[in-house]
Design a protein around this motif. Structure first.
Motif, PDB file in Angstrom:
ATOM      1  N   THR A  56       0.947  -0.982  -0.130  1.00 18.77           N
ATOM      2  CA  THR A  56       0.104   0.038   0.042  1.00 18.77           C
ATOM      3  C   THR A  56       0.903   1.206  -0.046  1.00 18.77           C
ATOM      4  OG1 THR A  56      -1.656  -1.100   1.035  1.00 18.77           O
ATOM      5  CG2 THR A  56      -1.888   1.181   1.180  1.00 18.77           C
ATOM      6  N   PRO A  57       0.870   2.092  -0.924  1.00 17.19           N
ATOM      7  CA  PRO A  57       1.921   2.987  -1.204  1.00 17.19           C
ATOM      8  C   PRO A  57       1.451   4.273  -0.463  1.00 17.19           C
ATOM      9  CG  PRO A  57       0.439   3.124  -3.131  1.00 17.19           C
ATOM     10  CD  PRO A  57      -0.126   1.901  -2.255  1.00 17.19           C
ATOM     11  N   MET A  58       2.371   5.308  -0.145  1.00 12.87           N
ATOM     12  CA  MET A  58       2.039   6.364   0.626  1.00 12.87           C
ATOM     13  C   MET A  58       2.316   7.739  -0.527  1.00 12.87           C
ATOM     14  SD  MET A  58       3.666   8.320   3.705  1.00 12.87           S
ATOM     15  CE  MET A  58       5.270   8.916   3.243  1.00 12.87           C
ATOM     16  N   VAL A  59       1.508   8.584  -0.762  1.00  6.16           N
ATOM     17  CA  VAL A  59       1.594   9.647  -1.576  1.00  6.16           C
ATOM     18  C   VAL A  59       1.218  11.001  -0.803  1.00  6.16           C
ATOM     19  CG1 VAL A  59       1.420   8.173  -3.642  1.00  6.16           C
ATOM     20  CG2 VAL A  59      -0.685   9.685  -2.439  1.00  6.16           C
ATOM     21  N   GLY A  60       1.787  12.113  -1.337  1.00  3.88           N
ATOM     22  CA  GLY A  60       1.460  13.428  -0.810  1.00  3.88           C
ATOM     23  C   GLY A  60       2.494  14.187  -0.476  1.00  3.88           C
ATOM     24  N   ALA A  61       2.381  15.565  -0.455  1.00  2.12           N
ATOM     25  CA  ALA A  61       3.436  16.608  -0.118  1.00  2.12           C
ATOM     26  C   ALA A  61       3.155  16.904   1.361  1.00  2.12           C
ATOM     27  CB  ALA A  61       3.197  17.894  -0.969  1.00  2.12           C
ATOM     28  N   SER A  62       2.303  16.180   2.081  1.00  2.00           N
ATOM     29  CA  SER A  62       1.867  16.615   3.598  1.00  2.00           C
ATOM     30  C   SER A  62       3.257  16.780   4.594  1.00  2.00           C
ATOM     31  CB  SER A  62       0.997  15.494   4.074  1.00  2.00           C
ATOM     32  OG  SER A  62      -0.206  15.514   3.249  1.00  2.00           O
ATOM     33  N   GLY A  63       3.997  15.883   4.129  1.00  2.00           N
ATOM     34  CA  GLY A  63       5.258  15.975   5.237  1.00  2.00           C
ATOM     35  C   GLY A  63       6.184  17.334   5.104  1.00  2.00           C
ATOM     36  N   ALA A  64       6.098  17.835   3.695  1.00  2.00           N
ATOM     37  CA  ALA A  64       6.996  18.905   3.471  1.00  2.00           C
ATOM     38  C   ALA A  64       6.087  20.131   3.933  1.00  2.00           C
ATOM     39  CB  ALA A  64       7.115  19.295   2.081  1.00  2.00           C
ATOM     40  N   ILE A  65       4.651  19.958   3.819  1.00  2.00           N
ATOM     41  CA  ILE A  65       3.691  21.074   4.248  1.00  2.00           C
ATOM     42  C   ILE A  65       4.033  21.277   5.720  1.00  2.00           C
ATOM     43  CG2 ILE A  65       1.488  21.782   4.257  1.00  2.00           C
ATOM     44  CD1 ILE A  65       2.793  21.723   1.606  1.00  2.00           C
ATOM     45  N   PHE A  66       3.748  20.085   6.454  1.00  2.00           N
ATOM     46  CA  PHE A  66       3.976  20.098   7.888  1.00  2.00           C
ATOM     47  C   PHE A  66       5.219  20.701   8.367  1.00  2.00           C
ATOM     48  CE2 PHE A  66      -0.117  17.930   7.975  1.00  2.00           C
ATOM     49  CZ  PHE A  66      -0.507  18.046   9.316  1.00  2.00           C
ATOM     50  N   GLY A  67       6.090  20.479   7.520  1.00  2.00           N
ATOM     51  CA  GLY A  67       7.438  21.036   7.871  1.00  2.00           C
ATOM     52  C   GLY A  67       7.248  22.443   7.511  1.00  2.00           C
ATOM     53  N   ILE A  68       6.884  23.040   6.561  1.00  2.00           N
ATOM     54  CA  ILE A  68       6.624  24.441   6.506  1.00  2.00           C
ATOM     55  C   ILE A  68       5.709  25.017   7.716  1.00  2.00           C
ATOM     56  CG2 ILE A  68       5.271  26.164   5.087  1.00  2.00           C
ATOM     57  CD1 ILE A  68       6.159  24.577   2.761  1.00  2.00           C
ATOM     58  N   LEU A  69       4.895  24.335   8.018  1.00  2.00           N
ATOM     59  CA  LEU A  69       3.872  24.863   9.179  1.00  2.00           C
ATOM     60  C   LEU A  69       4.342  24.748  10.535  1.00  2.00           C
ATOM     61  CD1 LEU A  69       0.922  25.589  10.157  1.00  2.00           C
ATOM     62  CD2 LEU A  69       0.589  23.012  10.607  1.00  2.00           C
ATOM     63  N   MET A  70       5.496  23.944  10.682  1.00  2.00           N
ATOM     64  CA  MET A  70       6.280  23.930  12.192  1.00  2.00           C
ATOM     65  C   MET A  70       7.233  24.994  12.000  1.00  2.00           C
ATOM     66  SD  MET A  70       7.457  22.873  14.744  1.00  2.00           S
ATOM     67  CE  MET A  70       7.210  21.042  15.147  1.00  2.00           C
ATOM     68  N   ALA A  71       7.735  25.287  10.741  1.00  2.00           N
ATOM     69  CA  ALA A  71       8.755  26.430  10.610  1.00  2.00           C
ATOM     70  C   ALA A  71       8.071  27.971  10.757  1.00  2.00           C
ATOM     71  CB  ALA A  71       9.371  26.400   9.240  1.00  2.00           C
ATOM     72  N   PHE A  72       6.769  27.848  10.343  1.00  2.00           N
ATOM     73  CA  PHE A  72       5.943  29.003  10.598  1.00  2.00           C
ATOM     74  C   PHE A  72       5.735  29.240  12.023  1.00  2.00           C
ATOM     75  CE2 PHE A  72       2.406  31.830  10.438  1.00  2.00           C
ATOM     76  CZ  PHE A  72       2.509  32.666   9.755  1.00  2.00           C
ATOM     77  N   GLY A  73       5.338  28.391  12.543  1.00  2.00           N
ATOM     78  CA  GLY A  73       5.072  28.392  13.997  1.00  2.00           C
ATOM     79  C   GLY A  73       6.209  28.744  14.736  1.00  2.00           C
ATOM     80  N   LEU A  74       7.284  28.233  14.500  1.00  2.00           N
ATOM     81  CA  LEU A  74       8.692  28.509  15.467  1.00  2.00           C
ATOM     82  C   LEU A  74       9.119  30.047  15.047  1.00  2.00           C
ATOM     83  CD1 LEU A  74      10.608  25.226  14.921  1.00  2.00           C
ATOM     84  CD2 LEU A  74       9.550  26.036  16.941  1.00  2.00           C
ATOM     85  N   LEU A  75       9.055  30.517  13.813  1.00  2.00           N
ATOM     86  CA  LEU A  75       9.546  31.685  13.289  1.00  2.00           C
ATOM     87  C   LEU A  75       8.624  33.000  13.795  1.00  2.00           C
ATOM     88  CD1 LEU A  75      11.262  30.646  10.230  1.00  2.00           C
ATOM     89  CD2 LEU A  75      12.606  31.175  12.277  1.00  2.00           C
ATOM     90  N   PHE A  76       7.407  32.748  13.632  1.00  2.00           N
ATOM     91  CA  PHE A  76       6.274  33.500  13.655  1.00  2.00           C
ATOM     92  C   PHE A  76       5.222  33.287  14.858  1.00  2.00           C
ATOM     93  CE2 PHE A  76       7.711  33.552   9.167  1.00  2.00           C
ATOM     94  CZ  PHE A  76       8.458  34.700   9.329  1.00  2.00           C
TER      95      PHE A  76
END
Length: 261
Positions: free
Chosen positions: A174-194
């Motif tokens: 069963t494969p995994m797809v999606g940019a969610s990992g990178a998007i959650f990384g962006i969300l984390m960065a936003f929360g840390l920086l702002f």
């Protein structure tokens, strides 16, 4: 409203194009989605290619909306090259964490399959399903009852062996797809920086600061990943991986928090 930045724009275009090709022209997910490390269909390049594939239009929209909302500010602050590196670092990191946990869990299933195959009994099948296949336990009760009533029936024995093997094969393929990992990384960065930037969410009637939103979301993903409901097809540990690798990279870069009110 600030104009969209070049890297974010290109990522949006690529994700949309890959979705259109995958859903309408040719099945890209067959070869380029991220497979289990235990699968014969796994390839190392899938740690990159899975990020550009999505399972549905809603899946694509939610990820691209997050990229559109939070990505441009980070790209303006870091520049195109650093933002793109961050995007792939967190996306690949998400895939690595997901694959590591998937390998650990499915290795246990494989061991259980081997044990059951050596001694296929009704009690053994019930134990296997209660530990590793809870999501389909109730739908298999009819067969279990028949097997318990005729434990020496060769047809039932073979069917039970076929079942556990097919279940394991389905898990690792069963494969995994999606940019969610990178998007959650962006969300984390936003929360840390702002951290003090107030966000207005669709179903929340009051503004919430980014640091609280990210913390809540992270805890929710951790809880959901640990619960590991088999009816839930969301790769929660990939989301956690994106956030974790984002935190590691930001600490490595030595980025200082900036408060926005």
């Amino acid at each position: 409203m600030l104009a969209i930045t070049p890297t974010v724009r290109n990522l949006l275009i690529l994700n949309i194009l890959f979705y259109l090709v995958d859903s309408s022209i040719m099945n890209l997910s067959e070869d380029f989605a991220l497979r289990s490390l235990l699968s014969p269909h796994f390839h190392i390049f899938q740690f990159v290619t899975y990020m550009f594939l999505h399972g549905s239009l809603g899946h694509l929209f939610s990820n691209m909306f997050g990229l559109f909302m939070f990505g441009p500010l980070l790209e303006r602050m870091w520049g195109q090259k650093r933002f793109l590196f961050f995007y792939f670092f967190t996306g690949i990191g998400a895939g690595l964490l997901f694959s590591g946990i998937d390998y650990f869990e499915n290795s246990q299933v494989h061991q259980a399959v081997e044990i059951f195959t050596q001694n296929p009994t009704p009690d053994g099948l019930a134990e296997f399903m209660s530990k590793h296949a809870k999501g389909i336990y109730e739908s298999s009760l009819d067969f279990l009852n028949k097997f318990e009533g005729n434990p020496t029936n060769t047809s039932y024995i073979q069917d039970s062996v076929n079942f556990v093997n097919a279940y394991y094969e389905r898990l690792i393929n069963t494969p995994m797809v999606g940019a969610s990992g990178a998007i959650f990384g962006i969300l984390m960065a936003f929360g840390l920086l702002f951290p003090n930037t107030e966000l207005f969410l669709l179903f929340v009637p009051f503004p919430i600061k980014a640091k609280y939103f990210v913390a809540f979301y992270g805890l929710y993903e951790l809880y959901s990943g640990i619960q590991n409901a088999q009816s839930d097809n969301v790769a929660h540990f990939a989301h956690i991986g994106g956030m974790l690798f984002a935190y590691i990279l930001l600490r490595y870069w030595g980025t200082q928090k900036t408060n926005f009110y």
